[in-house]
Design an enzyme around this catalytic site. Structure first.
Site, PDB file in Angstrom:
ATOM      1  N   ARG A  54       0.754  -1.291   0.122  1.00  0.00           N
ATOM      2  CA  ARG A  54       0.025   0.074   0.029  1.00  0.00           C
ATOM      3  C   ARG A  54       0.945   1.273  -0.097  1.00  0.00           C
ATOM      4  NH1 ARG A  54       2.333   1.775   3.712  1.00  0.00           N
ATOM      5  NH2 ARG A  54       0.994   3.292   3.684  1.00  0.00           N
ATOM      6  N   GLY A  55       0.107   2.319  -0.338  1.00  0.00           N
ATOM      7  CA  GLY A  55       1.132   3.718  -0.157  1.00  0.00           C
ATOM      8  C   GLY A  55       1.189   3.952  -1.808  1.00  0.00           C
ATOM      9  N   ALA A  56       1.266   5.282  -2.013  1.00  0.00           N
ATOM     10  CA  ALA A  56       1.279   5.820  -3.323  1.00  0.00           C
ATOM     11  C   ALA A  56       2.386   5.011  -4.403  1.00  0.00           C
ATOM     12  CB  ALA A  56       1.154   7.232  -3.386  1.00  0.00           C
ATOM     13  N   ARG A  94      -7.508  -0.093  -6.875  1.00  0.00           N
ATOM     14  CA  ARG A  94      -7.532   1.093  -5.665  1.00  0.00           C
ATOM     15  C   ARG A  94      -7.717   2.281  -6.551  1.00  0.00           C
ATOM     16  NH1 ARG A  94      -4.312   1.153  -0.535  1.00  0.00           N
ATOM     17  NH2 ARG A  94      -6.096   2.403   0.180  1.00  0.00           N
ATOM     18  N   GLN A 206      -2.243   2.664   9.983  1.00  0.00           N
ATOM     19  CA  GLN A 206      -0.802   2.547   9.329  1.00  0.00           C
ATOM     20  C   GLN A 206       0.299   3.344  10.181  1.00  0.00           C
ATOM     21  OE1 GLN A 206      -3.672   3.093   7.875  1.00  0.00           O
ATOM     22  NE2 GLN A 206      -3.868   2.641   5.501  1.00  0.00           N
ATOM     23  N   ASP A 247      -1.510  10.531  -1.721  1.00  0.00           N
ATOM     24  CA  ASP A 247      -1.693   9.848  -2.703  1.00  0.00           C
ATOM     25  C   ASP A 247      -2.175  10.146  -3.799  1.00  0.00           C
ATOM     26  OD1 ASP A 247      -2.077   7.058  -0.917  1.00  0.00           O
ATOM     27  OD2 ASP A 247      -2.928   8.900   0.196  1.00  0.00           O
ATOM     28  N   ASN A 257      -4.765  12.753   0.743  1.00  0.00           N
ATOM     29  CA  ASN A 257      -4.123  11.908   1.554  1.00  0.00           C
ATOM     30  C   ASN A 257      -5.047  11.219   2.436  1.00  0.00           C
ATOM     31  OD1 ASN A 257      -1.578  10.996   2.140  1.00  0.00           O
ATOM     32  ND2 ASN A 257      -1.703  12.072   4.367  1.00  0.00           N
ATOM     33  N   LYS A 258      -4.453  10.386   3.242  1.00  0.00           N
ATOM     34  CA  LYS A 258      -5.076   9.417   4.154  1.00  0.00           C
ATOM     35  C   LYS A 258      -6.306  10.251   4.958  1.00  0.00           C
ATOM     36  CE  LYS A 258      -5.171   5.924   4.348  1.00  0.00           C
ATOM     37  NZ  LYS A 258      -6.072   4.960   3.717  1.00  0.00           N
TER      38      LYS A 258
HETATM   39  O1  MRU Z   1      -4.519   3.362   2.299  1.00  0.00           O
HETATM   40  P1  MRU Z   1      -2.993   3.480   2.072  1.00  0.00           P
HETATM   41  O2  MRU Z   1      -2.147   3.020   3.217  1.00  0.00           O
HETATM   42  O3  MRU Z   1      -2.462   2.886   0.731  1.00  0.00           O
HETATM   43  O4  MRU Z   1      -2.858   5.009   2.080  1.00  0.00           O
HETATM   44  C1  MRU Z   1      -1.706   5.851   1.563  1.00  0.00           C
HETATM   45  C2  MRU Z   1      -1.200   6.301   2.757  1.00  0.00           C
HETATM   46  O5  MRU Z   1      -0.341   5.740   3.502  1.00  0.00           O
HETATM   47  C3  MRU Z   1      -1.195   7.701   3.147  1.00  0.00           C
HETATM   48  O6  MRU Z   1      -2.171   8.351   2.434  1.00  0.00           O
HETATM   49  C4  MRU Z   1       0.108   8.218   2.637  1.00  0.00           C
HETATM   50  O7  MRU Z   1       0.218   9.474   3.393  1.00  0.00           O
HETATM   51  C5  MRU Z   1       0.367   8.790   1.317  1.00  0.00           C
HETATM   52  S1  MRU Z   1       0.874   7.445   0.397  1.00  0.00           S
HETATM   53  C6  MRU Z   1       2.481   7.840   0.320  1.00  0.00           C
END
Ligand code: MRU
Length: 368
Positions: A54-56, A94, A206, A247, A257-258
Site C-alpha cells: 500500500r502507499g502511493a 484502488r 498505518q 496519494d 491523503n489518508k
Molecule cells: O491506504 P494506504 O495505506 O495505501 O494510504 C496511503 C497512505 O499511507 C497515506 O495516505 C500516505 O500518507 C500517502 S501514500 C505515500
C-alpha cells in the site's frame, strides 16, 4: 531501508527466479515480517486491493511489476489485448493513488512500441525503472526537505524538532526512503535532533503499525498518539512542523491523503504550524484542478472501522469494537485544499502549493 540491520526494499524481483516478484506483506507488520511471492497479475491485484502492499509509490511500483507478470503470461498473438485486460484489472484495485494508473499507462505505452521478441524484457526493464526512480526521487525529497528541519533546529538552538506525521508515508509506502519520512531520516543521519509524533491513523492504523515500526528500525525517536491528539499538541507548541505524504495531489496544490489529514491541516493553520506535503512527481495529477471535487475518494469495507487488529497471546487477532448491528462507513482519504498547505517537497525542490509553484518546478507540464 533497514530491517534488523539488513537493507530491504518493499518490492523486488526474486534473485533466483525472474518469474517471481517478492514483497513485504505489510498486513502482518509490526508483529511479523513476512515476505510473499507473487507470480500472476491476479495475485498482484489482490495484493494491492487487500493492502499487502500500500502507499502511493509502492502501489505504482507494484502495478509496474504486475504488468511485467502480465507480459510473461501473455500469448504471442493477442499480446496487447492480454496486457490491456491486465491493465484494467490492476487499475480497478484502488482508485485514489494516481501512481497506479500512471505506472500502468507507462507500461502500456512502451509495450505498444516494443518489437514482439523484446516485450517481456521491456516490461521488466520498465518495472525496474519505475521502482528505481521511485526510490531515487524519494532520496532526493529527503535531500531537499532536510533544509526545513535544519532551519527549525537552528531556531531552536538544537532542541529536538517536533514533526507530526499522519498515516505512513515512509519507506513502506514507497520502494525505499519514503516521502514524508525521507527528510526525517536525512536529518537524523546528519545529527539533527528530531522527534516524530506518529498519528495512529484509524481505521487501519498505518501510523501505529507501520510508521512507528520503521522509525524504530532506523532509531528515530518517536511517540504514537491517538489521531485526535494533534490539535492539542499544536496548541501547546509541541509541534514545529507537519509533514505528510499524498496519494494524489493536483497540479494546483490540493492534497489527497489518508482520511484525517484535512483536520490536521486545519489545526496547523489555526496554530501557525507549517504544513508540508512531500511527493514524487508520479503522485501529481496533471489533469484535474479542483481536488476537493475531483479526486476520487476510495470507500473501503466498513469492517475496517468496526474491527481492530492486534497481537494477543502471540497471535494476530481481530476484535469487534462496535455494537454488532451498528452500521459504519469507511472513507479512506480526504482532500486538503491548497490554501492550507504551506508547501510541497518534490524531487526537484520545494515549491508553493499552487499551479504557479508546481509548474515552475515542472515546466514541461505546462499546457499549450
Ligand atoms: O491506504 P494506504 O495505506 O495505501 O494510504 C496511503 C497512505 O499511507 C497515506 O495516505 C500516505 O500518507 C500517502 S501514500 C505515500
Amino acid at each position: 531501508m533497514n530491517v534488523n540491520g539488513a537493507h530491504f526494499r518493499t518490492i523486488w524481483l526474486h534473485p533466483d527466479d525472474t518469474a517471481v516478484i517478492q514483497i513485504i506483506d505489510q498486513r502482518h507488520l509490526p508483529h511479523q515480517f513476512i515476505i510473499e511471492n507473487l507470480t500472476t497479475v491476479a495475485e498482484m491485484a489482490r495484493a494491492i486491493r487487500d493492502m499487502h502492499v500500500r502507499g502511493a509509490g509502492l502501489i505504482g511500483a507494484a502495478a509496474g511489476f504486475g504488468m511485467y507478470l502480465a507480459a510473461l503470461a501473455a500469448p504471442r498473438d493477442g499480446f496487447l489485448a492480454h496486457t490491456l485486460t491486465a491493465a484494467q484489472e490492476l487499475k480497478a484495485t484502488r482508485p485514489t493513488a494516481v501512481n497506479l494508473a500512471w505506472a500502468v499507462a507507462r507500461q502500456l505505452k512502451v509495450l505498444d512500441g516494443a518489437p514482439p521478441e523484446q516485450r517481456i524484457q521491456t516490461a521488466l526493464n520498465t518495472a525496474q525503472a519505475i521502482a528505481d526512480e521511485d526510490a531515487d526521487f524519494c532520496r532526493r525529497i529527503g535531500e531537499h526537505g532536510v533544509s526545513l528541519l535544519a532551519d527549525i533546529s537552528r531556531r531552536k538552538n538544537g532542541e529536538p524538532v517536533n514533526i507530526l506525521t499522519h498515516c505512513n508515508a515512509g519507506w513502506l509506502a514507497f520502494v525505499d526512503h519514503g516521502s514524508a519520512t525521507a527528510p526525517i531520516y536525512v536529518a537524523h543521519d546528519q545529527g539533527i535532533a528530531v522527534h516524530v509524533w506518529v498519528d495512529e491513523t484509524r481505521p487501519r492504523n498505518q501510523g501505529a503499525r507501520l510508521t512507528a515500526w520503521e522509525l524504530g528500525q532506523h532509531g528515530v525517536p518517536h511517540t504514537v498518539i491517538a489521531d485526535n491528539a494533534g490539535g492539542h499538541l499544536m496548541q501547546r507548541g509541541l509541534v514545529d512542523i507537519v509533514l505528510t505524504g499524498t496519494d494524489r495531489t493536483t497540479y494546483t496544490g490540493d492534497v489527497g491523503n489518508k482520511i484525517g489529514t484535512y483536520l490536521k491541516a486545519l489545526a496547523a493553520h489555526d496554530n501557525d504550524v507549517p504544513f508540508y506535503t512531500a511527493l514524487p512527481s508520479s503522485s501529481f495529477d496533471w489533469q484535474i484542478e479542483d481536488g476537493v471535487r475531483q479526486i476520487p475518494v476510495e470507500q473501503r469495507d466498513a469492517a475496517e472501522v468496526r474491527m481492530i487488529q492486534g497481537l494477543h497471546d502471540g497471535e494476530i487477532k481481530q476484535v469487534l469494537l462496535t455494537p454488532p448491528d451498528s452500521p459504519a462507513v469507511n472513507y479512506a482519504f480526504d482532500v486538503t485544499p491548497s490554501r492550507l498547505v504551506t508547501g510541497l517537497i518534490t524531487e526537484r525542490g520545494i515549491c508553493p502549493a499552487s499551479a504557479e509553484g508546481v509548474l515552475g518546478l515542472f515546466p514541461e507540464k505546462r499546457k499549450g
